[in-house]
Each structure stands twice: as C-alpha cells, then as structure tokens.
Design a protein around this motif. Structure first.
Motif, mmCIF file in Angstrom:
data_model
loop_
_atom_site.group_PDB
_atom_site.id
_atom_site.type_symbol
_atom_site.label_atom_id
_atom_site.label_comp_id
_atom_site.label_asym_id
_atom_site.label_seq_id
_atom_site.Cartn_x
_atom_site.Cartn_y
_atom_site.Cartn_z
ATOM 1 N N ARG A 127 0.829 -1.210 0.000
ATOM 2 C CA ARG A 127 0.000 0.000 0.000
ATOM 3 C C ARG A 127 0.861 1.257 0.000
ATOM 4 N NH1 ARG A 127 -4.110 1.064 4.244
ATOM 5 N NH2 ARG A 127 -4.757 2.601 2.672
ATOM 6 N N ARG A 128 1.906 1.256 0.799
ATOM 7 C CA ARG A 128 2.778 2.427 0.891
ATOM 8 C C ARG A 128 3.523 2.652 -0.425
ATOM 9 N NH1 ARG A 128 5.590 0.948 6.719
ATOM 10 N NH2 ARG A 128 3.676 0.904 7.995
ATOM 11 N N LEU A 129 4.037 1.577 -1.001
ATOM 12 C CA LEU A 129 4.745 1.703 -2.276
ATOM 13 C C LEU A 129 3.817 2.197 -3.380
ATOM 14 C CD1 LEU A 129 6.997 -1.471 -2.126
ATOM 15 C CD2 LEU A 129 7.812 0.887 -2.394
ATOM 16 N N GLN A 130 2.587 1.701 -3.382
ATOM 17 C CA GLN A 130 1.642 2.157 -4.390
ATOM 18 C C GLN A 130 1.321 3.636 -4.214
ATOM 19 O OE1 GLN A 130 0.466 0.236 -7.108
ATOM 20 N NE2 GLN A 130 0.084 2.368 -7.693
ATOM 21 N N ALA A 131 1.202 4.067 -2.961
ATOM 22 C CA ALA A 131 0.929 5.484 -2.700
ATOM 23 C C ALA A 131 2.083 6.358 -3.176
ATOM 24 C CB ALA A 131 0.673 5.701 -1.210
ATOM 25 N N LEU A 132 3.309 5.937 -2.928
ATOM 26 C CA LEU A 132 4.475 6.687 -3.395
ATOM 27 C C LEU A 132 4.545 6.689 -4.919
ATOM 28 C CD1 LEU A 132 7.028 5.439 -0.743
ATOM 29 C CD2 LEU A 132 6.407 7.840 -1.104
ATOM 30 N N THR A 133 4.243 5.551 -5.522
ATOM 31 C CA THR A 133 4.229 5.475 -6.984
ATOM 32 C C THR A 133 3.176 6.426 -7.555
ATOM 33 O OG1 THR A 133 4.962 3.172 -6.931
ATOM 34 C CG2 THR A 133 3.930 3.944 -8.961
ATOM 35 N N ASN A 134 1.990 6.419 -6.970
ATOM 36 C CA ASN A 134 0.922 7.311 -7.436
ATOM 37 C C ASN A 134 1.333 8.773 -7.308
ATOM 38 O OD1 ASN A 134 -0.677 5.093 -7.968
ATOM 39 N ND2 ASN A 134 -1.866 5.254 -6.078
ATOM 40 N N HIS A 144 7.017 2.723 -15.035
ATOM 41 C CA HIS A 144 8.102 1.894 -14.509
ATOM 42 C C HIS A 144 9.068 2.730 -13.680
ATOM 43 C CE1 HIS A 144 11.051 -1.321 -14.218
ATOM 44 N NE2 HIS A 144 11.976 -0.452 -14.636
ATOM 45 N N GLU A 145 9.423 3.892 -14.187
ATOM 46 C CA GLU A 145 10.352 4.760 -13.468
ATOM 47 C C GLU A 145 9.743 5.220 -12.141
ATOM 48 O OE1 GLU A 145 12.676 9.057 -13.941
ATOM 49 O OE2 GLU A 145 11.801 8.088 -15.716
ATOM 50 N N ALA A 150 9.868 5.115 -6.393
ATOM 51 C CA ALA A 150 9.102 4.901 -5.162
ATOM 52 C C ALA A 150 9.797 3.881 -4.273
ATOM 53 C CB ALA A 150 7.687 4.445 -5.503
ATOM 54 N N ARG A 151 10.263 2.813 -4.859
ATOM 55 C CA ARG A 151 10.961 1.784 -4.085
ATOM 56 C C ARG A 151 12.253 2.326 -3.491
ATOM 57 N NH1 ARG A 151 8.948 -3.260 -4.691
ATOM 58 N NH2 ARG A 151 10.894 -4.237 -4.061
#
Length: 223
Positions: A127-134, A144-145, A150-151
């Motif tokens: 969830r946290r990674l998806q939020a950062l990606t968004n 992809h970038e 985010a990671r």
C-alpha cells in the motif's frame, strides 16, 4: 463495586502494550506485566479483550492506522512540484506523530517470528509503495520509473529503520537535499529546503548557517 477507573480503559491497556512492545519486543507483551504497569488486577484485562491475541491484533491495527495511513496521507498532500511532494513524505521521517519509526522497527521484528504479522507488514509495504508510486505519477514520471523511484525512497527509509540507524536531526536534514536529487532527479532549491527546515528546526537561521558551513567544509575536502 468495580468502577471504570479500577479497571482502566481499553486504550490504557493498549498504550501499555505499545510501550512494552517498543521497549522489549512482543514476547514481553503479556497480561500480568501490563496489569502491574497499570496498577490494576489481571482479571480486569478481560473487560476489554477476549485474550492476549485480541490485544496484539489491536496493536497491529494501531500500527496500520498510524504508520501506513500517516505515510499515505503525506503522499496525497498538495504540492506544486515533485520536490515539494517528496519533502512532504520526508516529514514522516522526522515527526513521530506522522510515522512512528520505533513502532515500525518493533512490528518488523515481530513479523520475523510471526507469519500473520509478516503478511500484515507485506500488505502495508504494498500500500505504501503504491501510494508513493501514485505520487510520482502525478508528476508525469513513466510508470516503470515511478515504481523504481518509489521503491528507492521507501526502501532507503526502511533500511534506516531496520538497521536502527541513529543520526541527529541536523545531520539527517542536512542530507535531504542530496536525497531529493537522487530520488527525483530534480534539485532541492534553497526555498524548498527552507520551508522544510522551518517545520522541523526551532531556529531556522541558525540551522541554515550551520548547514552552509558544513557544505562549504565538504566542498573544500573534495577539492
């Protein structure tokens, strides 16, 4: 007659469990030590929780509500630039009201010996990674970038926590401008840094003067 004061409150038990988890790990979170810490009877625990497992479940709920939701909310804050957005996330690393790093460390240690908790941690990470990606996608990074950046942001901080790295606030903030450049590909302008520091340093001008002196000394050392 037994009163609510005699029994304590559910939140009192949860607060005491949180403190024991932070101090000594999950194995220390047991009913009798908690009762002693609260100066109440062991049996009063059962007014609020079915058993120890129910209390531990509530601890995980508190961790998710505080750390995961706190981080996600910071990724969703308004920002004009990706630098400002990333600094909003960096607020989490310095303000335990947004993200409790000691709580995070304790839960991740707990997850190493408990499959159920490990699944909760894995779900929170996603969830946290998806939020950062968004957040990064809002600033037009390719998908992809955005995921890779985010990671990089997230796993760097989790590394800090997992290694129990201790730095002074001045040292930590002093590296943030460089982290911003690495994480986003954009420089952290002086105005961005000043706004960020003003949220975390009681004396902005003194901090900035010391920061400038450290950076000047580093430049001399590398030349």
């Amino acid at each position: 007659m037994t009163t609510d004061t005699d029994k304590g409150r559910a939140e009192d038990w949860l607060d005491a469990a949180y403190r024991l988890l932070i101090q000594s790990g999950v194995d220390a979170v047991k009913i009798l030590p908690l009762a002693k810490a609260l100066n109440t009877s062991r049996t009063s625990f059962y007014w609020f929780f079915k058993d120890r497992e129910a209390l531990l479940d509530r601890l995980i709920d508190r961790w998710k509500a505080h750390n995961t939701e706190g981080l996600i909310q910071q990724t969703e804050r308004y920002a004009d630039t990706v630098v400002e957005a990333t600094l909003n996330v960096f607020d989490c690393w310095l303000d335990e009201q947004l993200f409790d790093s000691e709580f995070e460390y304790a839960v991740r240690n707990w997850a190493m010996q408990n499959t159920k908790v490990a699944k909760e941690v894995a779900a929170a990470d996603e969830r946290r990674l998806q939020a950062l990606t968004n957040m990064l996608l809002r600033f037009n990074y390719p998908p992809h970038e955005a995921g890779v950046r985010a990671r990089t942001i997230y796993l760097t901080q989790i590394g800090y926590i997992s290694m129990h790295t201790h730095e002074t606030k001045a040292v930590r903030i002093g590296r943030f401008a460089d982290y911003i450049l690495i994480f986003t590909g954009h420089p952290c302008e002086r105005s961005d840094l000043e706004r960020f520091v003003s949220r975390h340093a009681p004396n902005l001008q003194d901090w900035l003067q010391a920061y400038d002196q450290r950076r000047a000394a580093e430049c001399l050392e590398t030349n």
